[in-house]
Design a protein around this motif. Structure first.
Motif, PDB file in Angstrom:
ATOM      1  N   ASN A  58       0.834  -1.200   0.000  1.00  0.00           N
ATOM      2  CA  ASN A  58       0.000   0.000   0.000  1.00  0.00           C
ATOM      3  C   ASN A  58       0.872   1.255   0.000  1.00  0.00           C
ATOM      4  O   ASN A  58       0.974   1.959   1.020  1.00  0.00           O
ATOM      5  CB  ASN A  58      -0.935   0.008   1.221  1.00  0.00           C
ATOM      6  N   PRO A  59       1.508   1.558  -1.122  1.00  0.00           N
ATOM      7  CA  PRO A  59       2.375   2.740  -1.153  1.00  0.00           C
ATOM      8  C   PRO A  59       1.568   4.034  -1.108  1.00  0.00           C
ATOM      9  O   PRO A  59       0.465   4.118  -1.632  1.00  0.00           O
ATOM     10  CB  PRO A  59       3.105   2.599  -2.492  1.00  0.00           C
ATOM     11  N   THR A  60       2.137   5.040  -0.441  1.00  0.00           N
ATOM     12  CA  THR A  60       1.500   6.345  -0.417  1.00  0.00           C
ATOM     13  C   THR A  60       1.823   7.102  -1.703  1.00  0.00           C
ATOM     14  O   THR A  60       2.724   6.728  -2.455  1.00  0.00           O
ATOM     15  CB  THR A  60       1.998   7.150   0.795  1.00  0.00           C
ATOM     16  N   MET A  61       1.095   8.177  -1.952  1.00  0.00           N
ATOM     17  CA  MET A  61       1.347   8.972  -3.152  1.00  0.00           C
ATOM     18  C   MET A  61       2.741   9.615  -3.135  1.00  0.00           C
ATOM     19  O   MET A  61       3.410   9.642  -4.173  1.00  0.00           O
ATOM     20  CB  MET A  61       0.260  10.037  -3.316  1.00  0.00           C
ATOM     21  N   PRO A  62       3.221  10.131  -1.998  1.00  0.00           N
ATOM     22  CA  PRO A  62       4.598  10.641  -1.982  1.00  0.00           C
ATOM     23  C   PRO A  62       5.630   9.570  -2.317  1.00  0.00           C
ATOM     24  O   PRO A  62       6.601   9.838  -3.017  1.00  0.00           O
ATOM     25  CB  PRO A  62       4.773  11.154  -0.552  1.00  0.00           C
ATOM     26  N   GLU A  63       5.408   8.338  -1.815  1.00  0.00           N
ATOM     27  CA  GLU A  63       6.340   7.250  -2.128  1.00  0.00           C
ATOM     28  C   GLU A  63       6.300   6.925  -3.611  1.00  0.00           C
ATOM     29  O   GLU A  63       7.335   6.705  -4.247  1.00  0.00           O
ATOM     30  CB  GLU A  63       5.991   6.011  -1.312  1.00  0.00           C
TER      31      GLU A  63
END
Length: 201
Positions: A58-63
């Motif tokens: 579940n990567p974040t948008m910044p990542e």
């Protein structure tokens, strides 16, 4: 490249061609290890490469923006090196050779809350006879009374055991399979099955 990331797999054994003795081997799967970032002398004050392994669920948008053009890695480790490798370059097991001495870094298995006998190998107090029912596995005295009137920091007592970063040095590489991306290390290494392992020359 002098460092690679992998996942600890099962243990097996191989036989020495000269002596015929069985050698215990831990297999490490280094599939999918690649360069995901760089540090430069001009910008950061030192030279290093960031290695990534696995895929974040579940990567974040910044990542996702940080690793643009790459899959967001589950694990990232920084390695100080002057090697010049482009981002996205895979790190392969053929960087190592049979007979190399390496340093293996992993996180040990968590044992939960453990008593002093299991955690620090205390002998226990007293005997287990003559009505002694509640004290055999106790730590005994943990300090003096009025002076100093407290327990010293660092006193070996019961507590959470394991789940620590552990480094094992001078581990020999005894097996390499380039096609399967496997490295065989002599003996045991820290960590649970499928746990992250960092191998350094």
């Amino acid at each position: 490249m002098n460092t690679i990331l992998g996942r600890k797999k099962e243990m097996t054994q191989i036989f020495d061609q000269k002596t015929g003795r069985a050698i215990p081997v831990t297999l490490v799967d280094a599939r999918g290890c690649l360069v995901v970032g760089k540090k430069s002398q001009e910008k950061d004050g030192y030279e290093a490469l960031k290695l990534g392994l696995g895929v974040s669920k579940n990567p974040t948008m910044p990542e996702a923006g940080k690793y643009k053009g790459l899959r967001v890695p589950q694990f990232v480790r920084e390695v100080k090196t002057s090697e010049v490798l482009e981002i996205g370059t895979p790190v392969l097991v053929d960087s190592f050779a049979i007979g190399d001495k390496v340093k293996v870094i992993g996180v040990s298995k968590g044992k939960g809350f453990s008593g002093v006998m299991k955690r620090w190998h205390f002998a226990g107090t007293g005997t287990r006879t003559h009505g002694q029912s509640t004290k055999p596995r106790h730590p005994g005295s943990i300090g003096a009374g009025t002076t100093p009137g407290r327990v010293f920091k660092g006193k070996k007592m019961a507590g959470r055991m394991g789940n620590d970063r552990v480094t094992v040095k001078n581990v020999e590489v005894v097996f390499i399979d380039v096609n399967s991306h496997l490295i065989g290390l002599k003996g045991m290494i820290p960590g649970a099955k499928n746990g992250l392992v960092e191998i350094r020359k």
